[in-house]
Design a protein around this motif. Structure first.
Motif, PDB file in Angstrom:
ATOM      1  N   HIS A 167     -17.874 109.820  64.394  1.00  0.00           N
ATOM      2  CA  HIS A 167     -17.692 108.513  65.020  1.00  0.00           C
ATOM      3  C   HIS A 167     -18.928 107.630  64.950  1.00  0.00           C
ATOM      4  O   HIS A 167     -19.009 106.623  65.636  1.00  0.00           O
ATOM      5  N   ARG A 226      -0.314  96.686  60.057  1.00  0.00           N
ATOM      6  CA  ARG A 226      -0.126  96.838  61.492  1.00  0.00           C
ATOM      7  C   ARG A 226       1.283  97.365  61.764  1.00  0.00           C
ATOM      8  O   ARG A 226       2.166  97.216  60.932  1.00  0.00           O
ATOM      9  N   LEU A 246       3.251 106.759  79.046  1.00  0.00           N
ATOM     10  CA  LEU A 246       2.893 107.691  77.984  1.00  0.00           C
ATOM     11  C   LEU A 246       1.416 107.541  77.639  1.00  0.00           C
ATOM     12  O   LEU A 246       0.833 106.466  77.826  1.00  0.00           O
ATOM     13  N   VAL A 278      -0.871 107.659  74.347  1.00  0.00           N
ATOM     14  CA  VAL A 278      -0.813 107.656  72.886  1.00  0.00           C
ATOM     15  C   VAL A 278      -2.214 108.009  72.395  1.00  0.00           C
ATOM     16  O   VAL A 278      -3.167 107.264  72.643  1.00  0.00           O
ATOM     17  N   GLN A 279      -2.344 109.158  71.762  1.00  0.00           N
ATOM     18  CA  GLN A 279      -3.664 109.658  71.374  1.00  0.00           C
ATOM     19  C   GLN A 279      -3.855 109.569  69.868  1.00  0.00           C
ATOM     20  O   GLN A 279      -3.116 110.204  69.121  1.00  0.00           O
ATOM     21  N   GLY A 280      -4.815 108.765  69.427  1.00  0.00           N
ATOM     22  CA  GLY A 280      -5.174 108.741  68.003  1.00  0.00           C
ATOM     23  C   GLY A 280      -5.908 110.021  67.643  1.00  0.00           C
ATOM     24  O   GLY A 280      -6.647 110.567  68.458  1.00  0.00           O
ATOM     25  N   SER A 281      -5.699 110.509  66.422  1.00  0.00           N
ATOM     26  CA  SER A 281      -6.282 111.794  66.031  1.00  0.00           C
ATOM     27  C   SER A 281      -6.628 111.768  64.546  1.00  0.00           C
ATOM     28  O   SER A 281      -5.803 111.394  63.718  1.00  0.00           O
ATOM     29  N   ARG A 282      -7.857 112.179  64.201  1.00  0.00           N
ATOM     30  CA  ARG A 282      -8.290 112.080  62.804  1.00  0.00           C
ATOM     31  C   ARG A 282      -8.796 113.431  62.303  1.00  0.00           C
ATOM     32  O   ARG A 282      -8.052 114.399  62.323  1.00  0.00           O
ATOM     33  N   LEU A 303      -3.263  94.380  73.688  1.00  0.00           N
ATOM     34  CA  LEU A 303      -3.794  95.655  73.210  1.00  0.00           C
ATOM     35  C   LEU A 303      -4.730  95.451  72.022  1.00  0.00           C
ATOM     36  O   LEU A 303      -5.762  96.122  71.912  1.00  0.00           O
ATOM     37  N   PRO A 344     -15.453 104.590  70.105  1.00  0.00           N
ATOM     38  CA  PRO A 344     -14.713 105.733  69.564  1.00  0.00           C
ATOM     39  C   PRO A 344     -14.482 106.788  70.654  1.00  0.00           C
ATOM     40  O   PRO A 344     -15.371 107.033  71.478  1.00  0.00           O
ATOM     41  N   GLU A 345     -13.310 107.368  70.645  1.00  0.00           N
ATOM     42  CA  GLU A 345     -12.889 108.375  71.634  1.00  0.00           C
ATOM     43  C   GLU A 345     -12.787 107.809  73.050  1.00  0.00           C
ATOM     44  O   GLU A 345     -12.714 108.565  74.014  1.00  0.00           O
ATOM     45  N   ASP A 380      -2.725  97.371  65.706  1.00  0.00           N
ATOM     46  CA  ASP A 380      -3.621  97.913  64.682  1.00  0.00           C
ATOM     47  C   ASP A 380      -3.801  99.403  64.961  1.00  0.00           C
ATOM     48  O   ASP A 380      -4.785  99.843  65.537  1.00  0.00           O
ATOM     49  N   LEU A 381      -2.793 100.166  64.533  1.00  0.00           N
ATOM     50  CA  LEU A 381      -2.747 101.589  64.849  1.00  0.00           C
ATOM     51  C   LEU A 381      -3.808 102.386  64.087  1.00  0.00           C
ATOM     52  O   LEU A 381      -4.295 103.408  64.587  1.00  0.00           O
ATOM     53  N   ALA A 382      -4.176 101.922  62.886  1.00  0.00           N
ATOM     54  CA  ALA A 382      -5.162 102.660  62.087  1.00  0.00           C
ATOM     55  C   ALA A 382      -6.467 102.818  62.867  1.00  0.00           C
ATOM     56  O   ALA A 382      -7.072 103.898  62.856  1.00  0.00           O
ATOM     57  N   VAL A 430      -6.783 102.896  66.132  1.00  0.00           N
ATOM     58  CA  VAL A 430      -6.510 103.875  67.195  1.00  0.00           C
ATOM     59  C   VAL A 430      -6.707 105.294  66.650  1.00  0.00           C
ATOM     60  O   VAL A 430      -7.311 106.155  67.297  1.00  0.00           O
ATOM     61  N   VAL A 431      -6.223 105.523  65.413  1.00  0.00           N
ATOM     62  CA  VAL A 431      -6.319 106.856  64.810  1.00  0.00           C
ATOM     63  C   VAL A 431      -7.755 107.150  64.374  1.00  0.00           C
ATOM     64  O   VAL A 431      -8.327 108.186  64.733  1.00  0.00           O
ATOM     65  N   VAL A 432      -8.355 106.229  63.616  1.00  0.00           N
ATOM     66  CA  VAL A 432      -9.692 106.479  63.056  1.00  0.00           C
ATOM     67  C   VAL A 432     -10.719 106.648  64.181  1.00  0.00           C
ATOM     68  O   VAL A 432     -11.556 107.544  64.139  1.00  0.00           O
ATOM     69  N   ASN A 433     -10.625 105.816  65.217  1.00  0.00           N
ATOM     70  CA  ASN A 433     -11.564 105.929  66.347  1.00  0.00           C
ATOM     71  C   ASN A 433     -11.081 106.909  67.422  1.00  0.00           C
ATOM     72  O   ASN A 433     -11.716 107.059  68.455  1.00  0.00           O
ATOM     73  N   GLU A 434      -9.955 107.556  67.167  1.00  0.00           N
ATOM     74  CA  GLU A 434      -9.394 108.558  68.087  1.00  0.00           C
ATOM     75  C   GLU A 434      -9.335 108.042  69.520  1.00  0.00           C
ATOM     76  O   GLU A 434      -9.762 108.706  70.470  1.00  0.00           O
ATOM     77  N   LEU A 435      -8.803 106.829  69.668  1.00  0.00           N
ATOM     78  CA  LEU A 435      -8.641 106.245  70.995  1.00  0.00           C
ATOM     79  C   LEU A 435      -7.446 106.876  71.703  1.00  0.00           C
ATOM     80  O   LEU A 435      -6.504 107.347  71.066  1.00  0.00           O
ATOM     81  N   ALA A 436      -7.492 106.875  73.035  1.00  0.00           N
ATOM     82  CA  ALA A 436      -6.323 107.231  73.841  1.00  0.00           C
ATOM     83  C   ALA A 436      -5.781 105.928  74.415  1.00  0.00           C
ATOM     84  O   ALA A 436      -6.520 105.166  75.031  1.00  0.00           O
ATOM     85  N   VAL A 437      -4.508 105.661  74.176  1.00  0.00           N
ATOM     86  CA  VAL A 437      -3.870 104.465  74.731  1.00  0.00           C
ATOM     87  C   VAL A 437      -2.953 104.944  75.858  1.00  0.00           C
ATOM     88  O   VAL A 437      -2.006 105.691  75.610  1.00  0.00           O
ATOM     89  N   GLN A 438      -3.288 104.570  77.082  1.00  0.00           N
ATOM     90  CA  GLN A 438      -2.573 105.099  78.245  1.00  0.00           C
ATOM     91  C   GLN A 438      -1.697 104.016  78.872  1.00  0.00           C
ATOM     92  O   GLN A 438      -2.218 102.998  79.336  1.00  0.00           O
TER      93      GLN A 438
END
Lengths: 321, 321
Positions: free
Chosen positions: A92, A252, A265, A267-271, B230, B239-240, B256-258, B260-268
């Motif tokens: 990161h 997008r 919910l 929603v957890q991004g994961s790489r 969002l 990140p994270e 912009d979901l990419a 969310v994934v690349v930075n491994e964010l949690a969207v609550q």
């Protein structure tokens, strides 16, 4: 050395000098490289990467001034190299190089340069073509290190590509009830033979219809690699459940955010994940990746291999050098 | 009794019989009701609700066969009423009635019927017009019960409407560094006077530009009530880190979901909260809601009040009965 570059959605076979090593780097001769869905999105313009692609690979260390003990060893590599100053988690670092994805040339070439600290020797018991799965397996297992999966949880994985299969089989080692949802019976069977329940979806199956048939899941994983994967997962997740998103695409996505809010919910991004952890998983025979190999091509036939990997429904295409 | 209904984005002033009580319900005479952003989205068609709207209110219990001790008491109500069989958390019962939002008639009426178990007596120290904030304050504080906020975390809240203000001021009691980002200097000042840092944004400010000026946040809250909230939060989150979404709107959002994934964010996702907890918060003077009152209208002037509440930039409009 021979290498590959992408330009305007076409493949260039180029002749480059062997990489020159920056301080701390090792020169690795590539033995095997895997073609990943991310390579295909890069081919289509994701991440705007102009260098040599390729980030799943196994190689032999040829030079390593800082760690001469590594010379001659068979290795895989963590693809993220941080600046080394800002954060202990190089994945990161905002200025990170990512092998074959960002700044740093990757493994669709006879040689690549990798920071020695990113290398993981491959135990003798793991075949080279299996070790090529360590990077993607680490990404699959990253989920188990991000969220608390309990043995009694019900986990669903949508998408029966390579990442979906590895995720479903991998998470099956953490809980009893893992179901893989996908459109290819023959690919679902690979997971089924390793203890995963499976469910064949059809393009006309709406997720809500599937939810009424299967019930809801505590955890859903989007491994579809498509913009609508998350919308598949949302209606299948119980209130206060978790949706893990593994898909990275350049466009997008249109998301039903109201349901995320109303059902609270996560929603957890994961790489990318932990290479040592994935290696150990493979070394202990907790997963059999052999049935995930679609084909092995010699590197000289890269175009053919890439075209095969781009075919809808294909599993892991490997290149042998 | 006089009541309000919405039909095709217009307001109907109707005469209805007093509610008849189902087993376990209490008859509550409404004293004060608040108009909430959710009422406005319902007016525009969200949740397809045909009954009497209104869910933020304070009233006096007039009848309560099951709990006669409640008669005469001033109360607020948890708006979620589950079936009572499926889950201890009524907020997530799939067959729940939600006062003024789903199935059950709400509080834009002289009387409403509420399950007695959903009622919370209001302590004498809390003014009626302040108690009308308990429901929305509970929604704001829900965040503190969903995610682990540490004192050293840096929290950002986007949107200086009522929910954004309550969230920023409420979370300020959990950590030192809370910043409210919004477009109205006079509303930001309300938060500033209660210990929150503020930042005035302009429509032309891109979130990435703000990120380069302010740095990144551990936790970002979308309280904009808009489809693009969002996407405002994602580039401002480390990140994270975690993005909390409070916005419920009927349309889908382009995300912009990419990242969310690349930075491994949690969207609550985050919705209603604990009424007793919010009441206690208010009773202990941990927040001053008085400056959030935009106007108080007599119920007979509902149309005027609703039109005021719909004016861009207005804070809480209350109805007095």
């Amino acid at each position: 050395m021979k290498a590959i570059r992408f330009k305007n959605q076409s493949i260039l076979e180029v002749e480059l000098p062997k990489p020159t090593l920056k301080p701390g780097e090792a020169l690795v001769r590539v033995l095997t490289a895997g073609i990943c869905a991310t390579d295909i999105t890069i081919f289509h313009g994701y991440a705007d990467f102009k260098g040599v692609p390729g980030h799943e690979f196994v190689g032999i260390v040829e030079k390593c001034p800082d760690r001469p003990d590594l010379v001659g060893q068979r290795v895989v590599a963590d693809i993220n190299a941080g600046c080394g100053r800002c954060s202990p988690d190089e994945r990161h670092c905002p200025n990170r190089r990512v092998l074959g994805i960002r700044i740093q040339d990757g493994a669709f070439a006879e040689y690549c340069a990798v920071p020695a600290s990113n290398l993981y020797p491959v135990p003798d018991g793991i075949k080279t073509r299996h070790a090529a799965f360590v990077e993607i397996l680490a990404a699959a297992l990253e989920i188990s290190q991000q969220i608390h999966i309990k043995n009694q949880n019900r986990v669903g994985v949508v998408g029966d590509g390579c990442l979906g299969l590895l995720t479903a089989i991998g998470l099956r080692r953490y809980c009893r009830n893992v179901m893989l949802l996908g459109r290819h019976q023959e690919k679902l069977s690979i997971a089924k033979r390793q203890g995963v329940e499976t469910f064949l979806t059809y393009p006309e199956n709406a997720p809500a219809e599937i939810a009424s048939q299967l019930g809801l899941f505590d955890i859903m994983v989007d491994a579809t690699g498509t913009a609508h994967g998350l919308n598949w997962c949302i209606p299948l997740t119980r209130p206060e459940g978790t949706v893990v998103v593994k898909t990275t695409i350049s466009e997008r996505s249109m998301i039903d955010l109201a349901t995320v809010v109303v059902n609270e919910l996560a929603v957890q991004g994961s790489r990318c994940g932990d290479m040592a952890f994935a290696m150990d998983f493979l070394d202990n025979g907790r997963i059999d990746v052999e049935p995930l190999i679609e084909a092995v091509y010699p590197f000289a036939r890269f175009r053919e291999a890439f075209s095969h990997a781009m075919t809808k429904g294909s599993l892991k295409v490997l290149l042998a050098f």
